[in-house]
Design a protein around this motif. Structure first.
Motif, PDB file in Angstrom:
ATOM      1  N   TYR A 110       0.849  -1.268   0.073  1.00  0.00           N
ATOM      2  CA  TYR A 110       0.197   0.032  -0.044  1.00  0.00           C
ATOM      3  C   TYR A 110       0.932   1.215  -0.040  1.00  0.00           C
ATOM      4  N   GLU A 111       0.426   2.397  -0.571  1.00  0.00           N
ATOM      5  CA  GLU A 111       0.812   3.622  -0.262  1.00  0.00           C
ATOM      6  C   GLU A 111       0.878   3.931   1.316  1.00  0.00           C
ATOM      7  N   TYR A 112       1.882   4.496   1.673  1.00  0.00           N
ATOM      8  CA  TYR A 112       1.779   4.701   3.223  1.00  0.00           C
ATOM      9  C   TYR A 112       2.202   6.401   3.445  1.00  0.00           C
ATOM     10  N   PRO A 113       1.147   7.190   3.627  1.00  0.00           N
ATOM     11  CA  PRO A 113       1.489   8.602   3.728  1.00  0.00           C
ATOM     12  C   PRO A 113       2.226   8.850   5.149  1.00  0.00           C
ATOM     13  N   ALA A 114       3.178  10.123   5.019  1.00  0.00           N
ATOM     14  CA  ALA A 114       4.050  10.332   5.711  1.00  0.00           C
ATOM     15  C   ALA A 114       3.693  10.720   7.343  1.00  0.00           C
ATOM     16  N   ASN A 115       2.316  10.616   7.513  1.00  0.00           N
ATOM     17  CA  ASN A 115       1.819  11.289   8.708  1.00  0.00           C
ATOM     18  C   ASN A 115       1.339   9.842   9.429  1.00  0.00           C
ATOM     19  N   GLY A 116       1.762   8.959   9.182  1.00  0.00           N
ATOM     20  CA  GLY A 116       1.600   7.839  10.032  1.00  0.00           C
ATOM     21  C   GLY A 116       0.344   7.441  10.128  1.00  0.00           C
ATOM     22  N   THR A 117      -0.112   6.553  11.276  1.00  0.00           N
ATOM     23  CA  THR A 117      -1.340   5.891  11.370  1.00  0.00           C
ATOM     24  C   THR A 117      -2.059   6.593  12.501  1.00  0.00           C
ATOM     25  N   LEU A 118      -3.490   6.116  12.575  1.00  0.00           N
ATOM     26  CA  LEU A 118      -4.392   6.537  13.591  1.00  0.00           C
ATOM     27  C   LEU A 118      -3.805   6.418  15.090  1.00  0.00           C
ATOM     28  N   GLU A 119      -3.404   5.232  15.020  1.00  0.00           N
ATOM     29  CA  GLU A 119      -2.907   4.602  16.305  1.00  0.00           C
ATOM     30  C   GLU A 119      -1.799   5.520  16.714  1.00  0.00           C
ATOM     31  N   ASP A 120      -0.881   5.530  15.864  1.00  0.00           N
ATOM     32  CA  ASP A 120       0.518   6.658  16.315  1.00  0.00           C
ATOM     33  C   ASP A 120      -0.060   7.688  16.818  1.00  0.00           C
ATOM     34  N   HIS A 121      -1.038   8.485  16.400  1.00  0.00           N
ATOM     35  CA  HIS A 121      -1.639   9.798  17.164  1.00  0.00           C
ATOM     36  C   HIS A 121      -2.310   9.666  18.254  1.00  0.00           C
ATOM     37  N   LEU A 122      -3.200   8.717  18.371  1.00  0.00           N
ATOM     38  CA  LEU A 122      -3.945   8.555  19.669  1.00  0.00           C
ATOM     39  C   LEU A 122      -2.999   8.151  20.531  1.00  0.00           C
ATOM     40  N   HIS A 123      -2.117   7.224  20.536  1.00  0.00           N
ATOM     41  CA  HIS A 123      -1.127   6.694  21.375  1.00  0.00           C
ATOM     42  C   HIS A 123       0.424   7.288  21.432  1.00  0.00           C
ATOM     43  N   GLN A 124       0.004   8.500  22.203  1.00  0.00           N
ATOM     44  CA  GLN A 124       0.991   9.461  22.076  1.00  0.00           C
ATOM     45  C   GLN A 124       2.176   9.008  22.941  1.00  0.00           C
ATOM     46  N   ASN A 125       2.019   7.817  23.771  1.00  0.00           N
ATOM     47  CA  ASN A 125       3.011   7.494  24.517  1.00  0.00           C
ATOM     48  C   ASN A 125       4.176   6.520  24.005  1.00  0.00           C
ATOM     49  N   LYS A 126       3.533   6.014  22.502  1.00  0.00           N
ATOM     50  CA  LYS A 126       4.622   5.370  21.671  1.00  0.00           C
ATOM     51  C   LYS A 126       5.728   6.183  21.371  1.00  0.00           C
ATOM     52  N   GLY A 127       5.779   7.569  21.178  1.00  0.00           N
ATOM     53  CA  GLY A 127       6.765   8.348  20.829  1.00  0.00           C
ATOM     54  C   GLY A 127       6.171   9.783  20.483  1.00  0.00           C
ATOM     55  N   GLN A 128       7.234  10.676  20.685  1.00  0.00           N
ATOM     56  CA  GLN A 128       6.586  11.962  20.352  1.00  0.00           C
ATOM     57  C   GLN A 128       6.795  12.525  18.942  1.00  0.00           C
ATOM     58  N   LYS A 129       7.264  11.675  17.949  1.00  0.00           N
ATOM     59  CA  LYS A 129       7.678  12.094  16.567  1.00  0.00           C
ATOM     60  C   LYS A 129       6.379  12.710  15.883  1.00  0.00           C
ATOM     61  N   TRP A 130       5.324  12.284  16.458  1.00  0.00           N
ATOM     62  CA  TRP A 130       4.133  12.585  15.645  1.00  0.00           C
ATOM     63  C   TRP A 130       3.525  13.886  16.020  1.00  0.00           C
ATOM     64  N   GLN A 131       3.846  14.340  17.365  1.00  0.00           N
ATOM     65  CA  GLN A 131       3.330  15.773  17.677  1.00  0.00           C
ATOM     66  C   GLN A 131       3.707  16.714  16.771  1.00  0.00           C
ATOM     67  N   LYS A 132       4.766  16.656  16.062  1.00  0.00           N
ATOM     68  CA  LYS A 132       5.099  17.931  15.262  1.00  0.00           C
ATOM     69  C   LYS A 132       3.966  18.015  14.004  1.00  0.00           C
ATOM     70  N   HIS A 133       3.388  16.967  13.679  1.00  0.00           N
ATOM     71  CA  HIS A 133       2.213  16.927  12.708  1.00  0.00           C
ATOM     72  C   HIS A 133       0.942  17.470  13.230  1.00  0.00           C
ATOM     73  N   GLY A 134       0.938  17.866  14.518  1.00  0.00           N
ATOM     74  CA  GLY A 134      -0.382  18.411  14.984  1.00  0.00           C
ATOM     75  C   GLY A 134      -0.953  17.594  15.970  1.00  0.00           C
ATOM     76  N   PHE A 135      -1.871  17.931  16.862  1.00  0.00           N
ATOM     77  CA  PHE A 135      -2.630  17.314  17.904  1.00  0.00           C
ATOM     78  C   PHE A 135      -4.008  16.918  17.375  1.00  0.00           C
ATOM     79  N   LEU A 136      -4.470  15.810  17.700  1.00  0.00           N
ATOM     80  CA  LEU A 136      -5.876  15.147  17.254  1.00  0.00           C
ATOM     81  C   LEU A 136      -6.749  15.739  18.222  1.00  0.00           C
ATOM     82  N   ASP A 137      -7.213  17.197  17.894  1.00  0.00           N
ATOM     83  CA  ASP A 137      -8.341  17.578  18.880  1.00  0.00           C
ATOM     84  C   ASP A 137      -9.561  17.060  18.547  1.00  0.00           C
ATOM     85  N   TRP A 138     -10.529  17.333  19.243  1.00  0.00           N
ATOM     86  CA  TRP A 138     -11.854  16.637  19.023  1.00  0.00           C
ATOM     87  C   TRP A 138     -12.610  16.655  17.758  1.00  0.00           C
ATOM     88  N   TYR A 139     -12.463  18.060  16.928  1.00  0.00           N
ATOM     89  CA  TYR A 139     -12.780  17.839  15.715  1.00  0.00           C
ATOM     90  C   TYR A 139     -12.173  17.241  14.521  1.00  0.00           C
TER      91      TYR A 139
END
Length: 331
Positions: A110-139
């Motif tokens: 599959y193509e794999y976008p640079a912003n990772g997976t939903l799991e990466d962003h929800l589980h911030q304890n796996k690493g901080q590298k996804w925080q630079k892409h923005g926080f998953l706010d409610w909206y």
């Protein structure tokens, strides 16, 4: 049921011929550094997805399927890869190739976008590298859930025979730089799509609905490490929603309209888990409720209503989703 003559869209098409690239097993082994554990994005149901980089530098996700036991299994896999690779939709990850070798387990690329997976962003304890892409706010979470449900509903109801995911997890949801969804990791060997009986299709449909219920809870909670969905349902039923909401969402500091949306979202997750088994809750119901909820969301003008309309352009499904919850009955 839908009229097949109406099943035409600007954003989804099913090509007559499969044009996927054929990779050698060696190429994909090199791309994942020998399928090392650190490259795993998802593992479940006897299949695993690995992140990799192929020879031209492209980032890909490689889905390692269950090993084929016989020629019939191999033909079934090839047929389903052909169907999936022919889907052209903004919220379905493109299949760019595969490896079908009788000596190895089948691999789908599959193509794999640079912003990772939903799991990466929800589980911030796996690493901080996804925080630079923005926080998953409610909206953003609400938009993501709406895109997932709407796309799966489209594949359930407007494709004949229907396409089921039966592997729906946050690790199978890729995100692009705009946090738009790219769904990947479709189950391949679980069923024969063309010869699937109605009873089996009903089972697969309700499995997808149950899975999205679990996924909705994970989106609220920010983790899939809840003690159990049953405990989460008890908290919701007892009016203790704040005890399962992701602390990063600061539930008590949210405006009242946002808190109400989270409650409605949690109620929808509850009904997916409780009523998927008897067919009272279908994916079209989930999509319809999320679309209506997202239309009421305003985040500094950042509303994805137009994107959703593009998803269902010229589709009878959009008309059905747009109806009020009490005005339709889907078999």
């Amino acid at each position: 049921m839908f009229d097949s003559e109406q099943a035409y869209y600007h954003n989804i098409s099913f090509r007559k011929a499969c044009r996927t690239r054929l990779f050698s097993h060696h190429e994909l082994e090199e791309a994942t550094n020998g399928f090392e554990d650190s490259r795993k994005l998802m593992q479940c149901n006897n299949s695993t997805i690995f992140a990799g980089v192929i020879g031209d530098g492209s980032h890909v996700a490689i889905h390692k399927l269950s090993k084929c036991e016989n020629d019939k299994d191999m033909m079934q896999v090839m047929s389903q890869i052909e169907v999936l690779s022919s889907i052209v939709h903004r919220n379905v990850a493109s299949i760019i190739g595969c490896c079908i070798d009788s000596n190895y387990t089948p691999l789908v690329v599959y193509e794999y976008p640079a912003n990772g997976t939903l799991e990466d962003h929800l589980h911030q304890n796996k690493g901080q590298k996804w925080q630079k892409h923005g926080f998953l706010d409610w909206y953003r979470r609400l938009n993501i859930a709406t895109e997932i449900a709407s796309t799966i509903a489209l594949l359930h109801y407007d494709k004949s025979p229907p396409i089921f995911h039966h592997n729906l997890k946050s690790s199978c949801i890729f995100l692009d730089d705009d946090f738009s969804v790219k769904i990947a990791g479709f189950g391949i060997l679980n069923y024969d799509n063309k010869n699937c009986e109605n009873r089996e299709r009903f089972r697969l449909c309700k499995n997808d609905v149950y899975d999205i219920g679990v996924l909705l809870l994970e989106i609220i909670h920010g983790s899939n490490q809840m003690d159990s969905p049953t405990l989460a349902l008890k908290k919701i039923r007892d009016g203790k929603i704040e005890e399962i909401v992701d602390p990063l969402l600061n539930y008590h500091d949210q405006p009242r309209t946002c808190q109400e949306q989270i409650l409605i979202f949690a109620d929808l997750a509850t009904r997916c888990l409780l009523f998927s088994g008897d067919g009272k809750m279908g994916m079209i119901d989930v999509a319809r409720e999320l679309v209506h909820l997202s239309k009421d969301s305003v985040d500094g003008g950042n509303v994805k209503g137009l994107v959703l309309e593009e998803t269902f352009s010229n589709s009878s499904l959009l008309q059905m989703i747009s109806l009020s919850p009490d005005s339709m009955n889907v078999p």
